[in-house]
Design an enzyme around this catalytic site. Structure first.
Site, PDB file in Angstrom:
ATOM      1  N   SER A 125       0.824  -1.204   0.000  1.00 33.38           N
ATOM      2  CA  SER A 125       0.000   0.000   0.000  1.00 33.38           C
ATOM      3  C   SER A 125       0.857   1.253   0.000  1.00 33.38           C
ATOM      4  CB  SER A 125      -0.937   0.007   1.204  1.00 33.38           C
ATOM      5  OG  SER A 125      -0.213  -0.202   2.382  1.00 33.38           O
ATOM      6  N   HIS A 146      -2.789  -3.195  -6.408  1.00 37.45           N
ATOM      7  CA  HIS A 146      -3.167  -2.638  -5.089  1.00 37.45           C
ATOM      8  C   HIS A 146      -4.680  -2.681  -4.884  1.00 37.45           C
ATOM      9  CE1 HIS A 146      -3.429   1.076  -2.285  1.00 37.45           C
ATOM     10  NE2 HIS A 146      -3.253  -0.016  -1.580  1.00 37.45           N
ATOM     11  N   GLU A 158      -5.734  -0.896  -8.198  1.00 43.79           N
ATOM     12  CA  GLU A 158      -4.757  -0.088  -8.940  1.00 43.79           C
ATOM     13  C   GLU A 158      -3.705  -1.027  -9.547  1.00 43.79           C
ATOM     14  OE1 GLU A 158      -4.773   4.144  -6.480  1.00 43.79           O
ATOM     15  OE2 GLU A 158      -3.451   2.580  -5.759  1.00 43.79           O
ATOM     16  N   ASN A 196      -4.303   6.997  -2.635  1.00 39.86           N
ATOM     17  CA  ASN A 196      -3.740   7.468  -1.359  1.00 39.86           C
ATOM     18  C   ASN A 196      -3.114   8.853  -1.489  1.00 39.86           C
ATOM     19  OD1 ASN A 196      -4.648   5.317   0.060  1.00 39.86           O
ATOM     20  ND2 ASN A 196      -2.730   4.161  -0.057  1.00 39.86           N
TER      21      ASN A 196
HETATM   22  P1  NAI Z   1      -2.151  -8.752   7.781  1.00 41.62           P
HETATM   23  O1  NAI Z   1      -1.222  -8.553   8.902  1.00 41.62           O
HETATM   24  O2  NAI Z   1      -3.618  -8.862   8.051  1.00 41.62           O
HETATM   25  O3  NAI Z   1      -1.723 -10.077   6.979  1.00 41.62           O
HETATM   26  C1  NAI Z   1      -0.407 -10.360   6.584  1.00 41.62           C
HETATM   27  C2  NAI Z   1      -0.267 -11.868   6.530  1.00 41.62           C
HETATM   28  O4  NAI Z   1       0.981 -12.180   5.931  1.00 41.62           O
HETATM   29  C3  NAI Z   1      -0.280 -12.517   7.901  1.00 41.62           C
HETATM   30  O5  NAI Z   1      -1.200 -13.598   7.899  1.00 41.62           O
HETATM   31  C4  NAI Z   1       1.151 -13.008   8.084  1.00 41.62           C
HETATM   32  O6  NAI Z   1       1.226 -14.204   8.837  1.00 41.62           O
HETATM   33  C5  NAI Z   1       1.585 -13.216   6.660  1.00 41.62           C
HETATM   34  N1  NAI Z   1       3.029 -13.120   6.424  1.00 41.62           N
HETATM   35  C6  NAI Z   1       3.890 -12.212   6.944  1.00 41.62           C
HETATM   36  N2  NAI Z   1       5.112 -12.404   6.425  1.00 41.62           N
HETATM   37  C7  NAI Z   1       5.020 -13.449   5.560  1.00 41.62           C
HETATM   38  C8  NAI Z   1       5.941 -14.100   4.690  1.00 41.62           C
HETATM   39  N3  NAI Z   1       7.232 -13.721   4.612  1.00 41.62           N
HETATM   40  N4  NAI Z   1       5.493 -15.125   3.916  1.00 41.62           N
HETATM   41  C9  NAI Z   1       4.193 -15.517   3.986  1.00 41.62           C
HETATM   42  N5  NAI Z   1       3.291 -14.927   4.794  1.00 41.62           N
HETATM   43  C10 NAI Z   1       3.689 -13.907   5.557  1.00 41.62           C
HETATM   44  O7  NAI Z   1      -1.841  -7.587   6.751  1.00 41.62           O
HETATM   45  P2  NAI Z   1      -2.798  -6.984   5.612  1.00 41.62           P
HETATM   46  O8  NAI Z   1      -3.546  -5.845   6.157  1.00 41.62           O
HETATM   47  O9  NAI Z   1      -3.525  -8.097   4.950  1.00 41.62           O
HETATM   48  O10 NAI Z   1      -1.712  -6.372   4.609  1.00 41.62           O
HETATM   49  C11 NAI Z   1      -0.966  -7.170   3.729  1.00 41.62           C
HETATM   50  C12 NAI Z   1      -0.357  -6.299   2.662  1.00 41.62           C
HETATM   51  O11 NAI Z   1      -1.392  -5.602   1.986  1.00 41.62           O
HETATM   52  C13 NAI Z   1       0.603  -5.237   3.162  1.00 41.62           C
HETATM   53  O12 NAI Z   1       1.614  -5.052   2.220  1.00 41.62           O
HETATM   54  C14 NAI Z   1      -0.279  -4.002   3.253  1.00 41.62           C
HETATM   55  O13 NAI Z   1       0.445  -2.808   3.169  1.00 41.62           O
HETATM   56  C15 NAI Z   1      -1.151  -4.210   2.029  1.00 41.62           C
HETATM   57  N6  NAI Z   1      -2.427  -3.498   2.063  1.00 41.62           N
HETATM   58  C16 NAI Z   1      -3.167  -3.432   3.193  1.00 41.62           C
HETATM   59  C17 NAI Z   1      -4.382  -2.766   3.202  1.00 41.62           C
HETATM   60  C18 NAI Z   1      -5.215  -2.709   4.427  1.00 41.62           C
HETATM   61  O14 NAI Z   1      -6.136  -1.867   4.477  1.00 41.62           O
HETATM   62  N7  NAI Z   1      -4.990  -3.545   5.421  1.00 41.62           N
HETATM   63  C19 NAI Z   1      -4.894  -2.086   1.986  1.00 41.62           C
HETATM   64  C20 NAI Z   1      -4.071  -2.288   0.825  1.00 41.62           C
HETATM   65  C21 NAI Z   1      -2.877  -2.940   0.884  1.00 41.62           C
END
Ligand code: NAI
Length: 509
Positions: A125, A146, A158, A196
């Site tokens: 993000s 994205h 995106e 953003n």
């Molecule tokens: P989250 O913390 O809910 O989920 C991340 C998941 O990835 C966790 O289940 C974790 O165990 C796993 N993980 C971490 N490192 C890992 C690795 N090396 N290999 C495999 N699995 C791994 O985070 P979320 O919110 O889902 O965000 C994920 C990505 O999406 C980030 O890059 C974030 O910036 C992006 N993003 C998030 C948004 C949001 O509103 N939460 C919106 C748009 C993008």
């Protein structure tokens, strides 16, 4: 194109099955594709699949898909144990922790496993797509994809090409997004991407004007809802998102743009972030909350009973003066017709981007009797007025009482170029123009992305066209002049179209 996205056996890998990964897996499976899913935390992928199954069952109960289709979609999701198992994928989507080293390490590993034509994308993000991809051996097949949270409800995605991304990759992602029933928008890599970046106009300008003492959190929210037509004001929105997300994102975008003043972060957001006063998630933010987590908002004070003996409306802004006079006559006010105000008249000015002080002094009007009224927006649900620092309180109350006399609430803000809504919306338009000028995305795509991704009533270009391109330009020019702050300088895309008198959507071949 090296990948036929319509192929029946299209297989998509999702790595990281948290809030975003599971949403992405859901729309992929619902779109008829096979999903291979994995997560570093044991058991996380299975939890995600159970969650998706529940969501799709619910969708079937609501009738948005058949039970059989829901069951078939869940059956298309397969959990795999290791990244090596991603080999059959045509596209792999990364949604792991937002950490550059972790993402780079993952893609370096994947590059050795996946077939050469497999597309690799990040759902980052906030990080530069170019930066994540720069150290890969095959950066051409890497791009940004994205999504927005919650993915099944937020249609926008995106599609971001980094400097080294090959054209066919984004072509394929545009098609893949559609197959996932998303609304994809194509752009080139930029800090904050598209949505953003535009969102900074809303949250940061709201915060800057409160920091400056122009208004309160609650009043800015009320004005942006009732006057601007937004579903939520900037502070209500930040309460939901949390300053632990919004503040670091704002600081990052500002620094990635080499301290571009347009994106300058706000001290009121930073101090709350540092104090852990984050919003709903910390049960205290810009608002306090009751035990049911309902925001405690002090009711607006009743409008004063005072009325002016007579009102004189400055003719300096022809359109605003006409609109205001029409309203005043409906309210039964005695409107003077002389070229100058009589000795005791309430003086109303309708500036575009000027503060009440500048309007009064530049027109030779008595600042003790002058009140500015924002006439740029419909004055149906709420009206905004603004005294000079020395406006006599009796005149302020008379103006407030008169303009609220038909029951429409009136917000009184302190003197500010652009009141509240003019300055926030002008910033949104200006940022939209800078995105178009830098060829990050097309004007129509910017509007589409902003309405879908941020739920704004209009995108920046439509706002500009509805409110008047020259008006938006004047707001910014006046703010730039009065504040002597380059934060408010109009972008050249806007300036040119204002000079030419054409729509902001007018492209440049
Ligand atoms: P989250 O913390 O809910 O989920 C991340 C998941 O990835 C966790 O289940 C974790 O165990 C796993 N993980 C971490 N490192 C890992 C690795 N090396 N290999 C495999 N699995 C791994 O985070 P979320 O919110 O889902 O965000 C994920 C990505 O999406 C980030 O890059 C974030 O910036 C992006 N993003 C998030 C948004 C949001 O509103 N939460 C919106 C748009 C993008």
């Amino acid at each position: 194109m090296k990948l036929d996205v319509s192929r029946a056996d299209l297989t998509v890998g999702v790595i990281g099955t948290g809030a975003m990964g599971r949403g992405i897996a859901q729309v992929t499976a619902a779109g008829g594709m096979t999903v291979l899913m994995t997560d570093a935390r044991p058991g996380a992928a299975a939890e995600a699949r159970d969650f998706i199954a529940k969501m799709l069952e619910r969708a079937a109960e609501k009738g948005s898909m058949s039970k059989d289709d829901a069951a078939a979609a869940v059956a298309r999701i397969k959990i795999v144990d290791s990244h090596k198992d991603m080999k059959p994928c045509h596209v792999v989507i990364e949604a792991i922790v937002e950490n550059l080293d972790a993402k780079r390490a993952l893609f370096a590993e994947l590059e050795e496993i996946l077939t050469p034509d497999c597309i690799m994308v990040s759902n980052t993000s906030s990080m530069s797509v170019t930066t994540i991809g720069a150290k890969l051996k095959t950066p051409g097949r890497f791009a940004g994809f994205h999504f927005f949270n919650p993915v099944p409800l937020m249609k926008l995605v995106e599609v971001i090409s980094g400097l080294l991304t090959e054209e066919w990759v984004c072509d394929a992602l545009m098609q893949l997004g559609k197959r996932m029933t998303r609304e994809p928008v194509r752009l080139t890599d930029a800090p904050g991407f598209l949505v953003n970046q535009v969102g900074r106009g809303f949250s940061l300008e709201g915060s800057h004007l409160v920091y400056e003492g122009v208004s309160t959190f609650a009043d800015v929210d009320r004005v942006m809802r009732d006057v601007g037509g937004f579903r939520m004001g900037p502070f209500e929105l930040m309460e939901l998102t949390g300053l632990d997300v919004t503040q670091p994102a704002s600081a990052l975008i500002y620094n990635q743009f080499f301290q571009e003043p347009r994106y300058r972060p706000s001290l009121i957001m930073q101090s709350r972030y540092e104090a852990g006063v984050l919003g709903r998630k910390s049960k205290k933010g810009f608002y306090e909350y009751d035990k049911d987590m309902k925001a405690i908002v002090a009711p607006e004070a009743p409008a004063p009973a005072a009325r002016p003996a007579s009102v004189w409306v400055s003719p300096a802004e022809e359109a605003g003066a006409a609109k205001l006079k029409e309203l005043l006559s409906k309210l039964g006010a005695t409107v003077e017709s002389g070229a100058t105000p009589s000795a005791k008249a309430l003086i109303l000015v309708t500036p575009i981007g000027e503060d009440a002080t500048t309007a009064a002094t530049s027109q030779g009007l008595d600042p003790k009797r002058t009140i500015a009224v924002d006439t740029l927006f419909p004055m149906v649900k709420r009206r905004t007025i603004m005294p000079t620092p020395i406006t006599d309180s009796a005149y302020r109350e008379a103006a407030h009482g008169l303009l609220a006399s038909d029951g429409v609430p009136v917000t009184v803000c302190r003197d500010s170029p652009g009141f509240i809504a003019q300055r926030i919306i002008a910033m949104i338009v200006n940022i939209g123009c800078s995105i178009a000028q830098s060829r990050t995305a097309s004007p129509s795509d910017i509007d589409k992305a902003v309405t879908l991704g941020l739920n704004y009533p209009n995108g920046p270009f439509r706002f500009g066209d509805v409110l008047g391109v020259r008006n938006i330009h004047r707001i910014l020019e006046n703010m730039n002049k009065i504040y002597a702050d380059p934060r408010y300088r109009p972008n050249i895309w806007l300036t040119r179209r204002a000079k030419l008198g054409v729509s902001l959507l007018t492209p440049e071949p």
